[in-house]
Design an enzyme around this catalytic site. Structure first.
Site, mmCIF file in Angstrom:
data_model
loop_
_atom_site.group_PDB
_atom_site.id
_atom_site.type_symbol
_atom_site.label_atom_id
_atom_site.label_comp_id
_atom_site.label_asym_id
_atom_site.label_seq_id
_atom_site.Cartn_x
_atom_site.Cartn_y
_atom_site.Cartn_z
ATOM 1 N N GLU A 102 0.163 -2.110 12.451
ATOM 2 C CA GLU A 102 0.135 -3.574 12.525
ATOM 3 C C GLU A 102 0.284 -4.106 13.942
ATOM 4 O O GLU A 102 0.395 -5.310 14.132
ATOM 5 C CB GLU A 102 1.217 -4.153 11.608
ATOM 6 C CG GLU A 102 0.913 -3.849 10.149
ATOM 7 C CD GLU A 102 1.986 -4.350 9.201
ATOM 8 O OE1 GLU A 102 3.110 -4.615 9.658
ATOM 9 O OE2 GLU A 102 1.690 -4.476 7.998
ATOM 10 N N TRP A 105 0.813 -1.223 0.000
ATOM 11 C CA TRP A 105 0.000 0.000 0.000
ATOM 12 C C TRP A 105 0.839 1.262 0.000
ATOM 13 O O TRP A 105 0.368 2.330 -0.350
ATOM 14 C CB TRP A 105 -0.904 0.019 1.237
ATOM 15 C CG TRP A 105 -0.158 0.251 2.526
ATOM 16 C CD1 TRP A 105 0.834 -0.522 3.060
ATOM 17 C CD2 TRP A 105 -0.331 1.341 3.446
ATOM 18 N NE1 TRP A 105 1.277 -0.007 4.239
ATOM 19 C CE2 TRP A 105 0.580 1.144 4.510
ATOM 20 C CE3 TRP A 105 -1.168 2.450 3.479
ATOM 21 C CZ2 TRP A 105 0.674 2.021 5.596
ATOM 22 C CZ3 TRP A 105 -1.073 3.320 4.554
ATOM 23 C CH2 TRP A 105 -0.153 3.106 5.600
ATOM 24 N N ASP A 106 2.098 1.153 0.430
ATOM 25 C CA ASP A 106 2.888 2.376 0.565
ATOM 26 C C ASP A 106 3.184 3.000 -0.790
ATOM 27 O O ASP A 106 3.473 4.189 -0.873
ATOM 28 C CB ASP A 106 4.158 2.161 1.375
ATOM 29 C CG ASP A 106 4.790 0.814 1.208
ATOM 30 O OD1 ASP A 106 4.068 -0.150 0.913
ATOM 31 O OD2 ASP A 106 6.005 0.710 1.348
ATOM 32 N N LYS A 166 2.392 0.696 16.243
ATOM 33 C CA LYS A 166 3.634 0.489 15.496
ATOM 34 C C LYS A 166 3.942 1.699 14.630
ATOM 35 O O LYS A 166 5.076 2.119 14.506
ATOM 36 C CB LYS A 166 3.480 -0.757 14.625
ATOM 37 C CG LYS A 166 4.733 -1.133 13.845
ATOM 38 C CD LYS A 166 4.464 -2.341 12.944
ATOM 39 C CE LYS A 166 5.705 -2.763 12.182
ATOM 40 N NZ LYS A 166 5.392 -3.743 11.131
ATOM 41 N N GLN A 167 2.903 2.217 13.999
ATOM 42 C CA GLN A 167 3.107 3.280 13.030
ATOM 43 C C GLN A 167 1.849 4.118 12.931
ATOM 44 O O GLN A 167 0.753 3.637 13.206
ATOM 45 C CB GLN A 167 3.429 2.680 11.672
ATOM 46 C CG GLN A 167 2.309 1.841 11.090
ATOM 47 C CD GLN A 167 2.786 0.913 9.980
ATOM 48 O OE1 GLN A 167 3.089 -0.234 10.220
ATOM 49 N NE2 GLN A 167 2.870 1.460 8.787
#
Lengths: 802, 802
Positions: free
Chosen positions: A488, A361-362, A592-593
């Site tokens: 995640e 997806w990035d 996580k992000q």
């Protein structure tokens, strides 16, 4: 940088001033050349020593079995890995009777320099053989932006102090031995020697090898042509066998004399064309390249990059390392996407085998925004690749019991390759990420033909996915249950806000596109009722909110979870996923992000300014940045909420991800999305740029350390320059008709007659929010920016105390 | 049964009246013999044809790698699989020059009969060879309950109509070729030929093979001794090689004459003892068995089973098939556990390789209750095995960041072998299941010494696990987040009621045991404060409840989920996990197997009668019974809530799970827990038996079809008989001192002087709750019970309409 001091800080190049074998693998990644179609890692000309030899063709992969000790319905059975194809970089050198090998003899000097304006990688070295014979070797390497199947090398060896007998071997090598990886032995076996020989040929100065992959049945051809120049008529022979084709040049040089070799390499691959067709294809490309000549290719490359930099350059005053890093980032993102042309843009570009060469997806979320405003044609190509995989995505949706199309979490050819569904299949947001990339590209370029032929299909099929995946509750709210958002460290949750909001955008965008293209909509079976459903659900997406804490919940119930015990977590226990079981990570509040924080950037209007501040502060305390995709998002929202020093710290972290090897895996390839994130941190963070539909707005504000930030954008068929100073910004229309912009929410007009100066309001955002212990961003000061010093400062994140 | 009509319904045996090659694999499972230590599948004497040749030694396994395409922290790296050890069953027969093979020649008759009172498997067959020579073969086989390492065969061949030359080959065979399984090829490779030869010997009538497993380094010895009887002095020779030891008997029989062979086989295995020690061990066991002799072994077997049936028999009047099925079930559960002795009781017993020979929570939850009241010493042994694995479970808890001990979801030697953590590691309830099995055994037997030496360690370490796994919220409630309950169609949920309540029992039980054994508690470092914490948390366990629906939630938020669309699910799409992705199953209201319904049985006092009725009705509508562990639980709660016909339907389903091969996998081995569940359905369902601490209560009530149900129990050092009639029940104390029981909540006393008759109150429970379309239990009527008919009736569940 790269943990050592052999790299210099300079605005338009990356230079290594000495050779450090310990960081050779990382240097091969940062010095990788690519045009998005062909990729060459920065391996030494002579092939050895090496970290990871790498020659990649975008889309050229092999299948391998995905093993499951306990399988499940819908688990993909077959994995895909990028393969190391025929290496055309190699030029070996024999000095008298000793091989030129930097591990032996005496190395007087060794410089490599990646020139970001010329797109050339230069190398200069002076070396004395064990027997005492000194030579100077100069090589220049390129992967052409203008001739997408072509790479070229110019190689020169000079006798420095004594006469010397020189043997050059210029090669094409297939099935190179690779360092063993520790994965599944069956996959390793498939990938160790992936190419089956079909044809080899050596004729005069021309070499050619044609191979075919065993499982994926892709035919790969590489051909090389040479121009040799030197005194005393060098003797030239050539030969070939199944996996090696070799040109040998023998010459004796007197002191000061040089032997020069120009090597042109053409690549071709196809899953459908015949051997003669692929053979002719590479021979034709090679003929064209030879006709252009080395200097011609160099000139084309420079012109191509001049155009790019005029559209895309970002200038940073006050931090030369960040200046270098952002240009390095722009260059590598361009390399990853420039000529991908209906192939994906992998997470590592074509710089290494990390993530098996997969795209995620990035690409759509981090890489395509940069390209949309700097190289829009690359965006159209990347999305055409997604479009080409629609049949696979439709099949996958059926397999999952859903309508529309379900794009894969990770893939090379469009088929799902994720073997861990809670962080793969469940991450449905990739579909909205693709749709929003379509909408962004179309609104930025007004490329109606693209929307009509390609974009609308992607929008409609993803919109249908959301309708079948979500549900309306009895109060009318639209929920999407059991999905995984960008973070995640939570998985398989209900109502992930990022997913919900992006799905809403997707639904709205699909309805808009269908309205604009009623004929195509009808072809796709979209009727008024379906469009009405999309619009209806788009406004009903649910956003979980904690009344108690007055913050949004990343997903339903998130803020009721137990907080991760950061105080009992030691610095060595990061990244958490390598030291704690998923069950424990998933059930606690730890991020996580950026996830909700990313949503506040991508779906900015869904939150009030006050909500953004509160949310940002809350999630800062939980976010450990165990992903390279996080710092840039946090930089943007730190800037928007006024925490400029924090934004600067994060921007630096994103910018130096690879140059300082912050995640210790740059050897596997560059983090293309984090590189794009460096641009995002500057342009969307300190520039405050937001684009939605036909609105373009800015809210610029610099951190103390920076004196000036300048960036360029191409949008709405205009070219803009934005200069940000501490107290004002200057907007200049470089090309195109007058247009309306917003500065801190207020509309103004620019024309090509004069720049517009706008003052920057002052703000006191209050104390910056705290981060988890051991995971604070390294504080960046202007003093930390001189050459040779920044590296340690940014990597200090790994060791810093409370 | 087993899909065909060749089996008869009779009360004390399972008889097959003809040979059906299509159901041979299933027949090998139902005719398997075992004592919990040695297991022999019901393979034909001559070895072929076969479904799956199988000889198992409990605890004898091999390691194999567990592959992960995407690994994770804490994932077990090594799997374990039961191996097929040296086969001692085989007796091959040559009739003149043709092998006795039922696929050739003409088969006049073939009967097999498993006698549940003698514990012997008989076979009688008359066969004419392709050349026209007719023989009658009679064999009887046993695995001794009294001499746990011994199995034996009596084999007789008779010349029927013409003189015939007979060659018998009695063998020990290692590394038999097995049908290929479709799993991981590396695991298959390891298991295909698991035994490395160490020694082979043949001397006179004695054979011996000693092997060692390659990875787990377990030494396996098998030895055989023979007694040959026949006319004209048969010629006997023997020989051995690495993987085969063979006794050959040659004889010529006149018409009507017979040749008889008795074969005694001793097994031994060890991970520590030397080759001479293991050799001596099997030779000693063999000498003892030969001294006992065939008839002696037969007599011992009968005496052992007489004692068992006196303690354990269940009589059913009104449904002869259920009568047969429940005795078949009791017999096989006994076989699985009788002599396991510090080994586990695997899910399939020693009847096949299903689930790789692993043990799960169902041992403690389904199998040990039956054994607690019928063969309590087997329960102590099974729990001693758990105790022996405590060091591994403690290590696992540390690895997961937890205190105490974390027992594995599936294992042979105590190490976690589950490769899918959402339905493995996350299913922490196994720890409470073990603890509650300890409490049940101790309270039923008053085995204080066991509690002091073994039970308390298990209770304390599991209690500590719960404290570290759960959390108190700010209102004081105790929550356990991110776990998977018995229902595997929800995973990684918060506050699974079954887990929470069982953890509460565990905590309370640990505190009680520590109070009874303060010295041992002190040794384990348990102080007053820790005990107080346990008691405090035990009363604070949270039970999510839906005020709107007035039912408990299986886990937090369960009733807010979307209902599974049963109406759009076709009968072929069951079991759901083979046709839908986990992400979709997990996020919807659909129940694989009793979970909350099981909690209402195991933690009966936590629910009011009204709550039980409402909960049962609600979850009936969601439960698809895609697990063999479900029907028996539903039978119990259907009975408790008064739905007797439904309870009967479920009881029949549980009882016929293997005899009718309802899940189509009886070929891989029997469902030991479902067999135990048949007992549970009758005794706890129609008998309404509940035991908690020192209280024993009954609430009997029969379905219309049954005329009488009688069962026996051993508890509190007494032996009881309970007879249930339609309108009353009769309680008889067969052995032991007077005691207090409860009948429908009212206490009464029984003594050894007279039986006590109690009337059964009448009740109108209302309409039985509905089940999901296509997953209703087959309705059982008394008319459905005659021989040869039941099979189709119960399997009709697969095809029935709305």
């Amino acid at each position: 940088m790269i943990v050592d001091d052999s790299y210099t800080v300079e605005p338009w190049a990356l230079s290594e001033t000495s050779l450090d074998l310990a960081t050779l693998p990382q240097s091969e990644s940062v010095f990788a050349l690519s045009n998005g179609h062909v990729g060459w890692r920065g391996n030494l000309d002579e092939g050895e020593p090496h970290g990871l030899p790498g020659t990649y063709l975008n889309g050229c992969f092999e299948f391998h079995p995905l093993p499951y000790a306990e399988g499940g319905y819908g688990y993909p059975e077959s994995g895909q890995s990028v393969i190391n194809v025929t290496n055309g970089k190699t030029v070996r050198l024999l000095v008298n009777d000793e091989p030129f090998d930097l591990r032996n003899g005496h190395l007087h000097s060794h410089q490599r320099r990646l020139d970001l304006r010329s797109g050339l990688l230069h190398r200069t070295t002076t070396w004395t053989s064990p027997a005492g014979c000194t030579v100077k070797v100069r090589s220049t390497r390129m992967v052409s932006f203008t001739q997408r199947t072509i790479a070229a090398v110019s190689y020169e060896v000079q006798a420095v102090d004594t006469p010397v007998r020189i043997v050059l071997q210029s090669e094409l090598v297939a099935n190179e031995a690779l360092p063993t990886s520790s994965g599944d032995p069956r996959a390793a076996a498939v990938l160790a020697s992936p190419l089956e020989a079909e044809e080899d040929e050596a004729q005069d100065t021309r070499l050619r090898l044609i191979h075919c992959t065993r499982g994926s049945r892709l035919r790969v051809a590489a051909a090389a042509e040479h121009v040799v120049q030197g005194p005393h008529e060098p003797r030239v022979t050539s030969e070939s066998s199944a996996d090696v084709a070799r040109l040998t040049v023998i010459s004796t040089l007197a002191q000061g004399e040089s032997l020069q070799l120009q090597k042109f390499i053409a690549y071709g691959w196809s899953g459908t064309r015949s051997l003669p067709a692929v053979r002719d294809q590479v021979e034709a490309a090679l003929a064209a390249a030879k006709a252009t000549g080395w200097q011609g290719l160099v000139d084309e490359q420079r012109r191509y990059l001049n155009t790019f930099w005029a559209r895309a350059d970002v200038e940073v005053e006050g931090d030369t390392q960040v200046q270098q890093a952002v240009r390095f980032a722009l260059f590598h993102v361009l390399q990853a996407g420039a000529r991908a042309e209906q192939c994906s843009i992998p997470a590592k570009g074509l710089t290494g085998t990390g993530y098996d060469g997969h795209s995620f997806w990035d690409t759509e979320t981090f890489v395509l925004p940069l390209l949309t405003y700097t190289s829009p044609s690359a965006v159209a190509e990347a999305l055409r690749w997604r479009h080409a995989t629609l049949p696979t995505a439709r099949t996958r949706a059926r397999e999952l019991g859903l309508r529309g199309a379900a794009f894969p979490w990770r893939t090379i050819d469009g088929a799902e390759c994720s073997a861990y569904w809670p962080a793969g299949t469940a991450a449905f947001h990739v579909n909205a990420d693709i749709a929003c990339a379509v909408m962004r590209y179309v609104s930025a370029t007004d490329d109606e033909e693209f929307e009509r032929s390609t974009g609308i299909d992607l929008l409609v099929e993803t919109a249908r996915l959301w309708v079948s995946l979500g549900r309306r509750d009895n109060r009318g709210a639209f929920h999407i249950d059991g999905v995984t958002g960008p973070d995640e460290y939570s998985a398989v949750t209900d109502d992930n806000i990022y997913t919900n909001l992006m799905a809403g955008e997707n639904l709205r965008g699909a309805a808009d596109a269908c309205e604009r293209h009623p004929g195509r909509a009808a072809e796709l079976g979209v009727d008024i009722r379906e469009m009405a459903t999309w619009r209806d659900l788009a406004v009903r997406v649910y956003m979980p909110y904690s009344d108690e804490l007055q913050v949004h919940e990343q997903n339903a119930g998130f803020t009721s979870r137990q907080r991760w015990d950061f105080e009992s977590t030691s610095p060595e226990q990061y990244p958490l996923l390598l030291h704690f079981p998923y069950f424990d990570i998933y059930r606690k509040q730890v991020v996580k992000q950026a996830d909700l924080v990313l949503a506040m950037y991508t779906c900015s209007d869904a939150f009030t300014a006050e909500q953004k501040k509160r949310n940002f502060a809350y999630y800062e305390g939980l976010t450990v940045r165990d992903s390279s995709l996080s710092a840039c998002c946090q930089a943007v929202m730190a800037a928007e909420t006024g925490h400029l020093q924090l934004a600067y710290d994060y921007a630096v972290e994103a910018a130096l991800m690879d140059l300082n090897d912050l995640e210790r895996n740059t050897k596997d390839g560059l983090h293309i999305a984090s590189l794009a994130g460096a641009w995002m941190a500057l342009v969307c963070g300190f520039g405050g740029m937001r684009h939605a539909g036909h609105s373009l707005s800015f809210a610029p504000r610099l951190p103390d350390a920076l004196k000036k930030l300048t960036f360029h954008m191409q949008i709405f068929d205009r070219r803009l320059r934005v200069e940000v100073y501490p107290n004002h910004s200057v907007y200049t229309l470089l090309k195109g008709a007058r247009m309306t912009l917003r500065h801190y929410g207020v509309e103004f007009e620019i024309t090509d007659s004069a720049s517009v100066l706008q003052p920057i309001p002052s703000e006191s955002p209050g104390r910056a929010p705290a981060q988890p212990l051991w995971r604070r961003a390294a504080e960046r000061s202007a003093a930390a920016a001189p050459s040779h010093a920044g590296g340690r400062s940014a990597t200090a994140m790994q060791q810093q105390g409370p």
